[in-house]
Every structure is written in C-alpha cells, then in structure tokens.
Design an enzyme around this catalytic site. Structure first.
Site, PDB file in Angstrom:
ATOM      1  N   ARG A 539      -4.418  -5.561  14.930  1.00 51.80           N
ATOM      2  CA  ARG A 539      -3.856  -4.596  15.865  1.00 51.80           C
ATOM      3  C   ARG A 539      -4.618  -4.575  17.170  1.00 51.80           C
ATOM      4  O   ARG A 539      -5.836  -4.765  17.180  1.00 51.80           O
ATOM      5  CB  ARG A 539      -4.032  -3.173  15.341  1.00 51.80           C
ATOM      6  CG  ARG A 539      -3.137  -2.741  14.272  1.00 51.80           C
ATOM      7  CD  ARG A 539      -3.707  -1.387  13.793  1.00 51.80           C
ATOM      8  NE  ARG A 539      -3.445  -1.230  12.393  1.00 51.80           N
ATOM      9  CZ  ARG A 539      -2.406  -0.541  11.950  1.00 51.80           C
ATOM     10  NH1 ARG A 539      -1.601   0.071  12.780  1.00 51.80           N
ATOM     11  NH2 ARG A 539      -2.197  -0.452  10.658  1.00 51.80           N
ATOM     12  N   SER A 602     -13.940  -7.301  10.997  1.00 44.97           N
ATOM     13  CA  SER A 602     -14.258  -6.953   9.607  1.00 44.97           C
ATOM     14  C   SER A 602     -14.829  -8.128   8.812  1.00 44.97           C
ATOM     15  O   SER A 602     -14.262  -8.539   7.792  1.00 44.97           O
ATOM     16  CB  SER A 602     -13.021  -6.402   8.928  1.00 44.97           C
ATOM     17  OG  SER A 602     -12.463  -5.390   9.723  1.00 44.97           O
ATOM     18  N   ASP A 656     -15.213  -2.798   9.902  1.00 44.65           N
ATOM     19  CA  ASP A 656     -14.155  -1.821   9.593  1.00 44.65           C
ATOM     20  C   ASP A 656     -14.669  -0.643   8.769  1.00 44.65           C
ATOM     21  O   ASP A 656     -14.184   0.478   8.907  1.00 44.65           O
ATOM     22  CB  ASP A 656     -12.945  -2.491   8.915  1.00 44.65           C
ATOM     23  CG  ASP A 656     -13.306  -3.311   7.689  1.00 44.65           C
ATOM     24  OD1 ASP A 656     -14.511  -3.478   7.403  1.00 44.65           O
ATOM     25  OD2 ASP A 656     -12.379  -3.818   7.016  1.00 44.65           O
TER      26      ASP A 656
HETATM   27  C1  BG6 Z   1      -7.065  -0.548   8.170  1.00 43.44           C
HETATM   28  C2  BG6 Z   1      -8.206  -0.535   9.164  1.00 43.44           C
HETATM   29  O1  BG6 Z   1      -6.493   0.716   8.123  1.00 43.44           O
HETATM   30  O2  BG6 Z   1      -7.566  -0.924   6.917  1.00 43.44           O
HETATM   31  C3  BG6 Z   1      -8.808  -1.916   9.185  1.00 43.44           C
HETATM   32  O3  BG6 Z   1      -7.756  -0.156  10.419  1.00 43.44           O
HETATM   33  C4  BG6 Z   1      -9.264  -2.320   7.842  1.00 43.44           C
HETATM   34  O4  BG6 Z   1      -9.908  -1.939  10.077  1.00 43.44           O
HETATM   35  C5  BG6 Z   1      -8.127  -2.208   6.880  1.00 43.44           C
HETATM   36  O5  BG6 Z   1      -9.762  -3.633   7.849  1.00 43.44           O
HETATM   37  C6  BG6 Z   1      -8.573  -2.509   5.490  1.00 43.44           C
HETATM   38  O6  BG6 Z   1      -7.482  -2.529   4.596  1.00 43.44           O
HETATM   39  P1  BG6 Z   1      -6.608  -3.801   4.358  1.00 43.44           P
HETATM   40  O7  BG6 Z   1      -5.957  -3.499   3.065  1.00 43.44           O
HETATM   41  O8  BG6 Z   1      -5.654  -3.880   5.498  1.00 43.44           O
HETATM   42  O9  BG6 Z   1      -7.517  -4.965   4.264  1.00 43.44           O
HETATM   43  C1  GLC Z   2     -15.033  -8.354   3.646  1.00 46.48           C
HETATM   44  C2  GLC Z   2     -15.879  -8.470   4.889  1.00 46.48           C
HETATM   45  C3  GLC Z   2     -16.394  -7.113   5.282  1.00 46.48           C
HETATM   46  C4  GLC Z   2     -15.257  -6.135   5.383  1.00 46.48           C
HETATM   47  C5  GLC Z   2     -14.474  -6.109   4.096  1.00 46.48           C
HETATM   48  C6  GLC Z   2     -13.311  -5.154   4.159  1.00 46.48           C
HETATM   49  O1  GLC Z   2     -15.858  -7.993   2.612  1.00 46.48           O
HETATM   50  O2  GLC Z   2     -16.944  -9.347   4.674  1.00 46.48           O
HETATM   51  O3  GLC Z   2     -17.072  -7.192   6.487  1.00 46.48           O
HETATM   52  O4  GLC Z   2     -15.761  -4.872   5.665  1.00 46.48           O
HETATM   53  O5  GLC Z   2     -14.023  -7.392   3.812  1.00 46.48           O
HETATM   54  O6  GLC Z   2     -12.384  -5.528   5.110  1.00 46.48           O
END
Ligand code: BG6
Ligand code: GLC
Ligand code: BG6
Ligand code: GLC
Length: 917
Positions: A539, A602, A656
């Site tokens: 996003r 992340s 994240d």
């Molecule tokens: C989102 C966050 O809501 O959730 C992201 O904005 C995050 O930063 C993500 O990485 C994690 O959940 P998923 O299931 O999308 O990996």
């Molecule tokens: C993976 C990444 C980590 C992140 C997580 C959740 O473990 O290494 O940095 O926070 O995924 O998205």
C-alpha cells in the site's frame, strides 16, 4: 370308468363350491391388481415422507439410515464374530473372509435358545444372556483369547447416527424386554460383555437383518441393492442416494435405508384393506396398533390369522358342521409351518386333515378343501402386499438412476419365504406384473445375515484402521503443556542471547534495535506519506494527523507486486515501488509535494538509526537480488532519483510489528508489544535501554524487533517439528531459515496442510488415493481458505464445495478429514505463537520486578483477523503460560501505515532542533 369320472366330477364340484364359499367369505382379503397398484403408490409416498427431515418425525415408515455406504467389493478380509438376534433363531457365528479376490467365506455357528422369560424379561438380563452365549461360543471354538471385531445383527428398528450405535425405537415381533427402548443397544451389549474379564470384543457394526441379507447376497451378486425378510417379521432395506436422505449430512454416493416397512399403515393408511381378522389379531398381540403391515404378512401372524378365520367360519356354521375344538379356540395353535404344510402341492390336503384332526376337529372332505383355500387366500394376500411394497422400492431405485429399465437383484431371507411351497413363486410373479420395466433377480440368502454383517464389519474395521492412521498423523500436531512450556523457555533464552553483545552474532532471534524510543503522545501532527511493504498487500498511504484530538485521516491505495518483481532484481523492485508512489501522488493530486515519508518494510533490517535499515535477508515470498546487505532507504532514494520526477524525505524505516504497536499505542498507551500473525510471524516490544547491549545509553526504552520467526533455526525446536514442517521448509525460498515462522504463519500453514494431505493420500486415506495435479500445486491453501474451511458455521457440504473450488474432488469423508487437518495445524500455530508471547510478557514482568503485569498487545495480520479460532487459542495459551500477566489484545484496525506515520512525525520533530543547531 364312469364311477371314476363321477368321482372326479363330484370332487371338482365340491372343490369349486368350497373355494367359492371361502372366496365369498374372505372377499375383503383378495386384492385386485388395481388395489395393489394403489398400495404401491401409497408406499412410495410413505418412503418419501420417512426420508424427509421435517416429515420423518410423524412418518410411520421410518426409513432408517444404516450408515452402510457400499456393497461388498471383494476386498473384505479377516476373522469376525457375528451375532444374529431377532429372527426365529438366535445364532452366534465366526465368519472368516478370505484374502482379497477369492470371495471365500467360512462360517461356524451355534444356535442358542431364546426363552420367553429372557426376551420379555429384564433388558439388562437379556444382554447379559447374549454376552454369556457369546462367551460360551468363544470357549467352545477356542477363541477366548482372541481380540475379534463383532458385527451385531439386531433385527429391530434402531435409529443410528453411526454404524456402531443404534437406539431401539420399539420392540417388534416376540420381543418385549423391559428398559431397552430408547437406549443404545450397542452400549448395552458392550456393558454386559464387560462382566467377562477375558472377553476382548469390539462391536464395530450394528445391522438390521435386512441389511445383513442384502450384503450377504451382494457379496455373490454385485447387482444386489435390496434386502427383504419375510420371516417371523417382515421388512426391507435398499440402497438410497445420499442426496435423498435428509437426515444424514452429505450427498455423495449411497447409503442403505432400513425401511421398517412392517409399520406401514400404523397411521391408518391401510384401514380400507384391513379386515376384522387383522383387527382381532392386532388386539391380541404384544404391540397393539403397531406393525400393522407386518401383521398382515409375516410368519409370526399368518397361522393366527388362519385360526381366527377358521374359528369365525365354524361359528357361522360354514365349517366343521359348526363345531369348535378347544385347540381352535386357543391363540397360537396354528403356526406358519402348518399353513405351509397345508398348501403343499400333493400332500397338502392330507396334511390339512391331519392338522385339523390334531386340533381336535373332525373335518369333512369339504372342510379340508375349504381350510386349504383359507390358507391360500391368507398367504397369497401376504405375498401380494409384500410385492406391492417391493415394487415401490424397485420403482424408486429405477427413478433414482433415471433408467427406463432397471436390472437388479433382491436378496431374500426369512422362514416364510423359505419354507412355504408357493410363496416365492407368487411373490415373484406379482412383482414382475407390478413393475414390468424392472428385470428382477431374487436371490435367496443361503447363509443368513451373519455373512453380510461380517462384510459390513470388515469395512468398518478398515475404516477404523484408517482412522487410527489419521489420528497418528494429527497427534504429531498436538502439543502437551510441557512442550509449550519448553518452547516458552527456549524463546526466553533466545531473547537474552539476541540482546547480549557476546551472543548476539550467533543468535537466531535477532532482537534488532529499532531506534524507536517513545510512544506517540498526541502532539504529533502533519501530513505524511507511508509505504507498507511485505504483508499480503503493498500500500501507499497519505496520513493526516491532527494534533490534540488523536484523530488521523488516511487515504490509501493497494498495488500489486507481481511475483517476477518480488523475485527479480532489487532495482526492478524499487523502481516498481517508486512507480506506485508516482501513481498514488498523481491519483491524490499531490505531484510535486515534498512530504516526509515513513517506510514500513516488513523484513529483518539492522538499523543504526531510524532512517537507516540494512536488509539482513529476505523472508516470506520475497527474493529480489542485490538487496541483502544493502540499506533499503538508500535503495529507495536511488530509485526516486532514477525516476527524477519528485523528491521525498524518507524519515523512518519501520518494521510492520513496530508500525502496528504504534498504531495501537495511539489508542492505548499501555500497548508496548506489537504482534503480526499474517503472511509472516513476528513480534516487537519496548525494552529497557540498559538491557540492550548493542546500543549506547541506559536511560529509557527502545523498541526491539525480535524477528522471532528465526526461532528454532539452530535446531532448538526440532523435537516438535514434524516431517511435514521439514518438507515445507525444504520447498520454501529460504530453506533452513525462519523455522518458527514456518510453523505459525499464514504463508506456511496451508503448505503444511497440503503436505499432510499428500501424505494421507499416499497412504490411501484420502481422495481415493489419487494425488491430483492441484494437490501438487504450491500455495493453494491460502489463509482465507483455511479460515473458511474451519468456520464452525459451515456444513460439510460447504467445506466440500470450497475444496472443489480449489480443484480438489473430495467426498464428504475426505472433507471431514481435511477440516480436521486444518484444525490441528492452525491450533498448533496459535499455541506456539502463544508460547512465544507468554515468554515476552513474563520477561517484561520479571524485568520490572512486578507481581502482576498489565500490558496491551497490538495485533495485526490476516491469520489473526480471519481465522475463526486462532486468536482465541492464542489468548488462551498466553493466559495458561503466563498466569501473572493480564494481557489485553488490541486489533490494529488501520494497519501499520498509521503507526509508521506517527513514528515519522516523532522523528521529524526530533530532527528539527538538530537542524536548527
Ligand atoms: C497489515 C499491515 O494490516 O498487516 C502490514 O498494514 C502488515 O504492515 C500486515 O505487514 C500483516 O498481515 P498480512 O497477513 O497481510 O501479512
Ligand atoms: C517476517 C519478517 C518480519 C515481519 C513478519 C511479519 O517474519 O521477517 O520482519 O515482521 O514477517 O510480516
Ligand atoms: C435368518 C437371518 O436367515 O433369517 C436372520 O440370518 C433373520 O438375520 C432371519 O432375522 C429372518 O427370518 P426368520 O424367519 O428367522 O424370522
Ligand atoms: C421386524 C423388525 C425389523 C426386521 C423384521 C424382520 O419388522 O422390526 O427390524 O427387519 O422384523 O426380521
């Protein structure tokens, strides 16, 4: 010569007169073809009623599901015990079914008496008696010390919810033991067997005698799909399409239905054809008002019907010169065997005389002829009625199969059918007349129901063995409390390694300092751009923070990152990101605005500052080249430069988990932990500076991105990793890495499920042993599908539909197993995640020297958000493993973009005085 002719003439005339007399007297018992067709139609309607969920409770023909799903296919084998209770004779048997293919069955059996005081006494004693007979049989046959599965033929109406259970609806025929109705006869017998210490028998199947008969005959003739008993009682079963059986879930294949047609008419549906004799017989029976169809047909009642008729005729002066004997006045004095004997071709008349004389009567020639004809009318009516009901079943089968002509076999048993000289012929003829479009073969079950019951038991045995195999696999995913405590302890130890300078380099849980020192305090304000890369979606956001009011407005756009970019070159990846930013600015009308930007990235980054982050290594689905070891902020800056369209002020790079913690802390200042249970799994928390040896300074706190996904990469949790986890790891982009993440996060749970399903299929326990292309395809079980499959509100059929959408052609049984597998895998994930979380809250509690810690965890991630049980199990586990901590879970509704903007705002504020200096 003339005299002979005269005699013959005289006799013919006498016979004609007598027959006419009887026919006139029993006019009501002689059913025309029209009537039979009418009865057939009525029975068809009754079947429909019994099968319907809403109509079944008031239906008199109960149409009981038997949970017998297939006829024998010849693959059955093994040694079984069999009980056959409820017909004219009680038998215990041993049935040996030979190795596959040969269709060879050997039986040994013994009859046992069933005295009235047992079958009409106390129910518990009845079952104890049956158990005693079984023990006696096993002793005689030298089977005492064998563990054998048992098939229980119990010839009474039972409501079943599975094969090895049956609640007696009511006694019929001669049985009326007290306290059995409405109880499960399998548990009753099991209980009775427990009295014999050395008896080790497992009742695997409860079958009605009609089902046993159908299966016995189907073993020899695979066309057999109906079983009929015309014996002491009468009844029929047949194979119905699952889709028509509303009382049982699933629409796959067929299931045997025990019609219990004996009760046809109990609601008054046959009043027009019942006679005064039927009513009288009913009143004198053990179960008045019940089994009215059976009472017009079966062996237990035919003789009595004849007696009642003869008595009435005698009373009316139509027989025996009006004389009655006391035997004729006594209930039960004429039996079915007498009726059969009287109707024999040649000896019939002589037999009749003899039987009547035995009854203390003095029959004339004419009386004998008349009595014989009474028998014929009564037994013919019986055959006619059976034929009408059977014709209804055959028509139903033909219609189910949508055939113009049905070729089928009916398995037959019962003493009346077997010993009555004319019965089979008459029955067959009438059936063929009523259903001219069915080619029916009637096959007599020579060996009784026990053989069929053994077939059913053999299948049940196989299912049980398969169940055991499945349970063994699922057990690998069931963690004990000790194991979870072990995980918690090891995680705690890894936290310490990661924080300490000496051990940090080798630590698998990296405990990365984030240079985020404080929580938002509500004074933050301004407009920020945010990027959110690394979760399910990429996003770009615009975040407007208004100070004082703790209110934030966000505008965002989701962009796709194609696989070839995720796994292409670093330059391509960052160019793509900048392209998306450009699109977003365009879209928002912000081209040229130079906004501060917070970059949620992340992945594990080593930071030396808030705006510097060196990617240690990719995780999850990313694998772009030339990025590892590089500063991702620099890479983004360079990509912006390459594009040369706009400039951005990249102020902060945040994980994240950190973004999530901040998003939640904005609402709840007690939020000092951020948790992601999504594509990946990770956690961050606020640590005392004095504990962070890698960063100078002892005052205050700093957020640590634990990167706990790497927990276990040194093998410390190999004891709980299964072969499936190993396979998932080996097939991943980063083998050997992120082992804990691979057991706990959305990207991998579906893969674990897939590996298990492949293995179960290989073992022949699923999908008919066929591994489809789809099942071989990586990533088909996304988190959203797992969540759907496990939803409690979902009926089995819907699970099956989801699997079908995924391209997996499953039966209902398959669907149950798939759901169980998903459940075991996701539960373990939630528990493991809970153990990790318990480790951190306990650490925080102890570090602060608190008796009790109250703390909030900010959470995000699709697994946590979508899965029906994950969050619950996670929370339960934390409670269980960290009882002194009061942990609140706060779902991050707005994603980590908001948190990243807040961090950027704080960082910007801190930059200001520096620059001014
Ligand atoms: C989102 C966050 O809501 O959730 C992201 O904005 C995050 O930063 C993500 O990485 C994690 O959940 P998923 O299931 O999308 O990996
Ligand atoms: C993976 C990444 C980590 C992140 C997580 C959740 O473990 O290494 O940095 O926070 O995924 O998205
Ligand atoms: C036997 C079967 O052959 O027939 C029994 O083994 C069944 O299971 C019986 O109940 C029915 O006939 P009858 O005449 O004994 O009631
Ligand atoms: C009675 C029983 C039924 C059985 C039949 C034949 O009708 O209710 O279960 O199949 O007799 O034995």
């Amino acid at each position: 010569m003339f005299a002979v002719h005269l005699m013959a003439f005289y006799f013919a005339k006498l016979k004609e007169d007598q027959i006419k007399k009887v026919d006139r007297f029993l006019y009501h018992m002689r059913l025309s073809d029209e009537t039979l067709l009418d009865i057939m139609a009525r029975f068809q309607a009754e079947m429909e009623k019994g099968l319907g969920k809403d109509t079944n409770p008031t239906a008199s023909v109960k149409m009981l599901p038997t949970f017998v799903r297939a006829i024998p296919d010849g693959s059955e084998k093994g040694e079984f015990l069999s009980l056959d209770l409820g017909g004219s004779k009680f038998r215990v048997l041993k049935v040996q079914v030979s190795e596959e293919g040969k269709r060879n069955v050997q039986m040994e059996s013994q009859f046992y008496a069933t005295p009235n005081e047992i079958i009409r006494g106390n129910g518990t004693e009845l079952f104890e008696y049956v158990a005693d007979c079984l023990v006696d049989f096993m002793r005689t046959k030298g089977l005492q010390h064998k563990k054998l599965p048992l098939g229980f033929t119990f010839s009474f109406p039972c409501r079943q919810t599975k094969l090895e259970e049956g609640v007696l609806l009511s006694w019929t025929k001669k049985f009326k033991a007290r306290g059995v109705q409405d109880t499960d006869v399998v548990s009753r017998l099991t209980k009775a067997m427990r009295k014999h210490k050395d008896l080790d028998v497992d009742i695997l199947a409860l079958v009605n005698d009609t089902v046993g008969t159908m299966m016995t005959c189907a073993y020899d003739d695979p066309y057999c799909e109906v079983g009929v008993i015309i014996g002491t009682g009468t009844n029929a079963c047949y194979m119905e399409d699952m889709s028509n059986i509303e009382l049982v879930e699933g629409d796959e294949g067929r299931m045997g239905i025990n019609t219990e047609w004996g009760a046809f008419g109990d609601d008054g549906a046959l009043e027009d054809i019942r006679t005064e004799f039927d009513r009288e017989l009913d009143l004198g029976s053990l179960n008045p008002g019940k089994q009215l169809f059976e009472k017009m047909i079966s062996g237990l009642y035919l003789g009595e019907l004849v007696r009642l008729i003869l008595l009435k005729m005698a009373k009316d002066g139509l027989l025996f010169g009006g004389a009655k004997s006391s035997a004729l006045l006594t209930k039960g004095k004429i039996e079915t065997q007498h009726v059969a004997a009287m109707e024999k071709y040649k000896e019939g008349l002589a037999n009749t005389r003899e039987i009547l004389v035995d009854l203390g009567l003095e029959p004339s020639e004419a009386d004998c002829v008349a009595v014989q004809h009474v028998c014929t009318v009564v037994s013919f009516r019986s055959a006619n009625l059976c034929a009408a009901a059977l014709a209804a079943i055959l028509t139903r089968l033909r219609e189910n199969k949508k055939l113009a002509r049905l070729r089928t076999t009916v398995g037959m048993d019962g003493t009346l059918y077997k010993i009555h000289p004319q019965y089979p012929k008459r029955l067959h003829k009438v059936v063929r007349k009523l259903v001219p479009n069915c080619d029916v073969r009637f096959l007599l079950s020579e060996s009784g129901s026990a053989k069929g019951a053994a077939m059913v038991t053999a299948v049940a045995c196989r299912v049980q063995a398969q169940r055991k195999q499945i349970d063994e696999v699922l057990a690998l995913f069931q963690l004990t409390r000790e194991q979870l405590v072990g995980v918690q302890g090891k995680m705690r130890a890894e936290f310490e390694y990661g924080l300490k300078r000496k051990t940090h380099a080798l630590a698998t849980v990296k405990m990365l300092p984030t240079y985020v020192n404080g929580m938002p305090d509500g004074t933050e304000k301004g407009k920020y751009l945010a990027l959110d890369l690394g979760g399910t979606n990429f996003r770009v956001l615009l975040v407007k923070i208004r100070s004082g009011r703790r209110s934030v407005r966000m505008y965002n756009k989701i962009f796709a990152i194609p696989l070839e970019i995720m796994q292409g070159t670093g330059e391509e990846l960052f160019d793509h990101i900048v392209q998306c930013i450009a699109d977003f600015l365009d879209y928002m009308g912000l081209k040229g605005a130079q906004l501060p930007l917070g970059f949620t990235f992340s992945f594990p980054c080593r930071q030396a500052n808030i705006d510097k982050g060196t990617l240690i290594e990719w995780t999850k689905g990313f694998k772009a080249t030339d990025c590892e070891g590089e500063d991702v902020v620099d890479m983004l800056r360079e990509a912006i430069k390459r594009r040369n369209e706009f400039d951005l002020d990249i102020v902060a790079v945040v994980n994240d988990t950190v973004g999530t913690m901040m998003t939640c802390a904005y609402e709840d200042p007690n939020c000092e932990i951020g948790l992601i249970a999504g594509t990946g799994s990770n956690m961050c928390y606020m640590e005392e500076m004095r504990n962070i040896e890698l960063v100078e300074g002892h005052e205050g706190k700093m957020c640590i991105n634990t990167e706990w996904g790497g927990f276990g990469d040194n093998g410390c949790i190999d004891d709980i990793r299964t072969q499936y986890d190993v396979e998932v790891d080996e097939g991943s982009l980063n083998p050997g890495k992120q082992r804990y993440e691979k057991m706990t996060s959305g990207m991998y749970l579906g893969e674990i499920v897939r590996q298990i399903l492949i293995d179960l299929t290989k073992q022949g326990l699923l999908f008919r042993g066929q591994i489809s292309e789809r099942l071989r395809t990586r990533g088909i079980f996304e988190t959203k599908f797992l969540s759907q499959i496990e939803s409690d509100r979902l009926a089995l059929l819907q699970v099956r539909r989801i699997l079908q959408q995924l391209g997996l052609d499953s039966t209902c049984e398959d669907s149950i197993v798939v759901k169980e597998v998903c459940g075991a895998v996701s539960r373990r994930a939630a528990q493991l995640c809970g153990a990790g979380l318990a480790a951190i809250v306990e650490k925080r509690r102890q570090d602060q020297g608190l008796e009790h810690l109250k703390i909030t965890v900010g959470v995000d991630g699709t697994l946590y958000k979508l899965h029906p049980r994950f969050s619950l199990v996670l929370q339960e586990t934390v409670k269980e493993l960290a009882p002194q901590c009061d942990v609140m879970f706060l779902l991050s509704e707005d994603g980590s973009g908001k948190g990243a903007a807040l961090i950027t705002a704080v960082a910007k504020r801190l930059q200001q005085p520096l620059r001014e200096n």
